[in-house]
Design a protein around this motif. Structure first.
Motif, PDB file in Angstrom:
ATOM      1  N   CYS A 133      -7.796   2.645   4.955  1.00 23.64           N
ATOM      2  CA  CYS A 133      -7.635   3.308   3.897  1.00 23.64           C
ATOM      3  C   CYS A 133      -8.951   3.964   3.251  1.00 23.64           C
ATOM      4  CB  CYS A 133      -6.933   2.499   2.655  1.00 23.64           C
ATOM      5  SG  CYS A 133      -5.161   2.041   3.130  1.00 23.64           S
ATOM      6  N   GLU A 134      -9.993   3.147   3.385  1.00 19.81           N
ATOM      7  CA  GLU A 134     -11.124   3.490   2.636  1.00 19.81           C
ATOM      8  C   GLU A 134     -11.600   4.731   3.473  1.00 19.81           C
ATOM      9  OE1 GLU A 134     -15.196   1.162   2.633  1.00 19.81           O
ATOM     10  OE2 GLU A 134     -14.022   0.676   0.866  1.00 19.81           O
ATOM     11  N   LYS A 135     -11.639   4.524   4.836  1.00 17.63           N
ATOM     12  CA  LYS A 135     -12.363   5.517   5.894  1.00 17.63           C
ATOM     13  C   LYS A 135     -11.507   6.654   5.565  1.00 17.63           C
ATOM     14  CE  LYS A 135     -14.814   6.220   9.444  1.00 17.63           C
ATOM     15  NZ  LYS A 135     -16.408   6.397   9.660  1.00 17.63           N
ATOM     16  N   THR A 136     -10.055   6.886   5.581  1.00 22.54           N
ATOM     17  CA  THR A 136      -9.714   8.035   5.607  1.00 22.54           C
ATOM     18  C   THR A 136      -9.189   8.707   4.234  1.00 22.54           C
ATOM     19  OG1 THR A 136      -7.486   6.805   5.598  1.00 22.54           O
ATOM     20  CG2 THR A 136      -8.345   7.377   7.877  1.00 22.54           C
ATOM     21  N   GLY A 137      -9.463   7.758   3.092  1.00 23.76           N
ATOM     22  CA  GLY A 137      -9.413   8.272   1.947  1.00 23.76           C
ATOM     23  C   GLY A 137      -7.830   8.469   1.489  1.00 23.76           C
ATOM     24  N   LEU A 138      -6.904   7.604   2.193  1.00 27.39           N
ATOM     25  CA  LEU A 138      -5.646   7.477   2.015  1.00 27.39           C
ATOM     26  C   LEU A 138      -5.018   6.173   1.979  1.00 27.39           C
ATOM     27  CD1 LEU A 138      -4.510  10.061   4.795  1.00 27.39           C
ATOM     28  CD2 LEU A 138      -4.570  10.613   2.438  1.00 27.39           C
TER      29      LEU A 138
END
Length: 106
Positions: free
Chosen positions: A52-57
């Motif tokens: 989630c952090e890596k994709t911003g989603l």
């Protein structure tokens, strides 16, 4: 891969793992998991948080179920369908923080 077709002795690619197809394999690679052996001992909730952090989603929480299935498998448990982990995930999240979300809001 379908959990019923997994052969523990023939895990060469991430897609050889139970419940991992091309999209899930890409998600794992995105967070630095390139080999199935890296999943042993990993926390599925931490993997989800990193994704989630890596994709911003905020990904569907069922992704946690998939991560639970592969981390348990790599820790020696039998291959099971991802949905076998849904109730376990829900209980774990409720125990951690009754009103908290499992990942960053998108």
């Amino acid at each position: 891969m379908n959990p019923l077709k997994v052969d523990r002795t023939r895990i060469a690619r991430l897609t050889d793992l139970p419940n991992i197809g091309k999209a899930s394999a890409e998600d794992l690679r995105l967070i630095g998991i390139n080999e199935a052996s890296q999943l042993a001992g990993m926390c599925p909730f931490e993997l989800y948080r990193r994704l989630c952090e890596k994709t911003g989603l905020r990904h569907d929480p069922c992704v946690i179920d998939v991560f639970m299935s592969v981390t348990c498998f790599m820790n020696g448990e039998p291959a099971r369908p991802w949905w076998a982990f849904t109730a376990i995930r829900k209980a774990a999240l409720a125990e951690r923080a009754p009103h908290a979300s499992p990942g960053p809001a998108g």
